[in-house]
Design an enzyme around this catalytic site. Structure first.
Site, mmCIF file in Angstrom:
data_model
loop_
_atom_site.group_PDB
_atom_site.id
_atom_site.type_symbol
_atom_site.label_atom_id
_atom_site.label_comp_id
_atom_site.label_asym_id
_atom_site.label_seq_id
_atom_site.Cartn_x
_atom_site.Cartn_y
_atom_site.Cartn_z
ATOM 1 N N GLN A 131 0.799 -1.237 0.000
ATOM 2 C CA GLN A 131 0.000 0.000 0.000
ATOM 3 C C GLN A 131 0.833 1.290 0.000
ATOM 4 O OE1 GLN A 131 -3.686 0.436 2.557
ATOM 5 N NE2 GLN A 131 -2.360 1.952 3.501
ATOM 6 N N GLU A 157 -3.449 9.200 -1.772
ATOM 7 C CA GLU A 157 -2.782 10.069 -0.802
ATOM 8 C C GLU A 157 -1.708 10.933 -1.461
ATOM 9 O OE1 GLU A 157 -1.449 7.956 2.653
ATOM 10 O OE2 GLU A 157 -3.401 7.050 2.980
ATOM 11 N N GLU A 210 4.909 -1.732 8.301
ATOM 12 C CA GLU A 210 3.605 -1.695 8.959
ATOM 13 C C GLU A 210 2.719 -2.840 8.470
ATOM 14 O OE1 GLU A 210 1.926 2.273 8.711
ATOM 15 O OE2 GLU A 210 -0.125 1.488 8.671
ATOM 16 N N LYS A 222 -4.510 6.354 15.263
ATOM 17 C CA LYS A 222 -5.491 7.045 14.415
ATOM 18 C C LYS A 222 -6.732 7.289 15.258
ATOM 19 C CE LYS A 222 -4.407 4.739 9.985
ATOM 20 N NZ LYS A 222 -4.746 3.552 9.162
ATOM 21 N N ARG A 257 -5.688 9.387 7.646
ATOM 22 C CA ARG A 257 -6.354 8.342 6.881
ATOM 23 C C ARG A 257 -6.200 8.641 5.391
ATOM 24 N NH1 ARG A 257 -8.965 4.647 10.238
ATOM 25 N NH2 ARG A 257 -8.395 3.397 8.424
HETATM 26 C C1 2PG Z 1 -3.085 3.179 6.556
HETATM 27 C C2 2PG Z 1 -3.903 4.377 6.108
HETATM 28 C C3 2PG Z 1 -3.057 5.539 5.713
HETATM 29 P P1 2PG Z 1 -6.369 3.995 5.378
HETATM 30 O O1 2PG Z 1 -3.372 2.037 6.208
HETATM 31 O O2 2PG Z 1 -2.140 3.357 7.330
HETATM 32 O O3 2PG Z 1 -2.116 5.202 4.710
HETATM 33 O O4 2PG Z 1 -4.795 4.025 5.084
HETATM 34 O O5 2PG Z 1 -6.743 5.311 5.916
HETATM 35 O O6 2PG Z 1 -7.009 3.689 4.040
HETATM 36 O O7 2PG Z 1 -6.590 2.896 6.376
HETATM 37 MG MG MG Z 2 -1.786 1.137 7.552
#
Ligand code: 2PG
Ligand code: MG
Length: 419
Positions: free
Chosen positions: A152, A194, A274, A326, A355
């Site tokens: 990702q 992003e 991660e 988060k 996010r």
């Molecule tokens: C993640 C976030 C940010 P998402 O996985 O860390 O990159 O993505 O907000 O889609 O969960």
């Molecule tokens: Mg993540």
């Protein structure tokens, strides 16, 4: 007087053109606090649930407004506890995780406004603070790029930079160098959710080679000046016990994925990984942390969903060594802070994170600075919902001046990435 006299919810729009929730709190003295809920695309199963925006707005203008009017916004823990009780569900699905996080953050902003202080300073109190070290996305894949590649986030951390401002200067060069490399290959296809370059790669590993090349092209020493951080977001390609790498047309067992990641750590300047395994696979996380945890940060995002209890449980098992924070994953600011406290108690590191669906709201930058969280992840180096946050960090760094604690990049990453 710091008494809440009005709370208003409204529908606004995020960086993907999707509806989201804004909360605005007005105090008796006319001061206001305002915040907007972000939204994820790669979400963990244990996250607070966002509900239909019209319903979330109605919850703010109805039950939440009634419950919080007359309260003092400076008492964040009491207000958050009231929100949690009013909702009454484990996943925040009655009032909506989106309504709750917007109100909780708006309360903090209102309290800071009442004290006539920026939010970071209100949160820090008398404590000295530093700017966090940015993790900045250069290529965006996975759920943020139509699964164009499986991984990702391909990010950089300017491990050798001496300040927040300098790490942005360096990242700008690396981001542009990466774009120029794509253009030379005839593979420049715009940006992902992003703001990272759209990954026109034949394999997941090609992104690592390109990013290492871009760091060097920009005139930096890979692994010394700038290193690589990855968000594997492995939940997204886990099915029926296997990790399915669609771009490479092959599927891996947890052991094979573990071996592949180790070989990447051997061959590329990686300092942070991660969600390397699916969210339920604590055993794979623990085994990977045992093997690689002294060389890279092993970060839990979907794995922890910002839950203090999950961090404590994982620490007992030795799974991961760093927590992604988060606020909208757990619901309230108080719970997010509790997770940071749990991380510290476990000896884990932490990263405050945005996010993939964001807005002009810059609250998270203030949380990272004010709470002393040493790292910050807000996506790439393009698109204003991302740049608003990086630019806010610059303003805070300037305001702190010589009163800031030393910028922590070199100290944090000195040990990591070493063979
Ligand atoms: C993640 C976030 C940010 P998402 O996985 O860390 O990159 O993505 O907000 O889609 O969960
Ligand atoms: Mg993540």
């Amino acid at each position: 007087m710091a008494t809440i006299v009005d709370i208003r919810g409204r529908k606004v729009w995020d960086s993907r053109g999707r509806a989201t929730v804004e909360a605005e709190i007005t105090l008796k003295n006319g001061r206001q606090g305002r915040a907007i809920a972000p939204a994820g695309a790669s979400t963990g199963a244990g996250e607070a649930k966002s509900i239909d925006v019209a319903k979330a707005v109605a919850a703010i203008n109805g039950r939440i407004r009634t419950a919080l009017i007359g309260s003092d916004p400076r008492d964040q823990a009491t207000l958050d506890a009231r929100l949690v009780k009013l909702d009454g569900t484990a996943d925040r699905s009655r009032l909506g995780g989106n309504a709750i996080v917007a109100v909780s953050l708006a309360c903090a902003h209102a309290a800071a406004a009442a004290a006539r202080k920026p939010l970071w300073q209100h949160l820090a109190g008398e404590r000295k603070v530093a700017l966090p070290v940015p993790q900045i996305q250069i290529f965006g894949g996975g759920a943020h790029a139509g699964a164009r590649v499986d991984i990702q986030d391909y990010m950089v951390i300017c491990t050798g930079a001496g300040s927040f401002a300098e790490s942005l200067e360096w990242t700008a060069e690396i981001y542009r160098a990466a774009g120029a490399r794509m253009a030379r290959k005839g593979a420049l296809q715009g940006v992902a959710d992003e703001g990272g370059w759209w990954p026109a790669f034949k394999s997941n590993e090609e992104g690592l080679a390109e990013l290492t090349g871009a760091i060097a092209d920009a005139g930096f020493k890979p692994g010394t000046d700038a290193a690589i951080a990855l968000d594997i977001a492995a939940n997204q390609f886990y099915r029926d016990g296997r990790y399915r790498l669609a771009v490479e047309n092959r599927s891996l067992s947890a052991e094979q994925l573990h071996a592949m990641l180790l070989s990447w750590i051997e061959r590329y300047p990686i300092v942070s990984i991660e969600d390397p395994f699916a969210e339920h696979d604590a055993e794979a996380m623990a085994s990977f942390t045992r093997t690689a945890g002294s060389r890279v940060q092993v970060v839990g995002d979907d794995f922890f969903v910002t839950s203090a209890a999950r961090v404590a449980a994982a620490a007992a098992q030795g799974a991961c060594n760093t927590v992604l924070l988060k606020p909208n994953q757990v619901g309230t600011l108080t719970e997010t802070l509790a997770c940071w406290e749990a991380a510290k108690a476990a000896g884990y590191g932490a990263i405050v994170s945005a996010r993939s669906g964001e807005t002009e709201d810059v609250s998270i930058v203030h949380l990272a600075v004010g709470w002393g969280v040493p790292q910050l992840k807000v996506g790439s180096f393009a698109r204003s919902e991302r740049m608003a946050k990086w630019n806010e960090g610059l303003r805070i760094e300037e305001a702190l001046g010589a009163a800031a604690l030393p910028y922590p990049a070199r100290k944090l990453f000195r040990r990591l990435g070493q063979k």
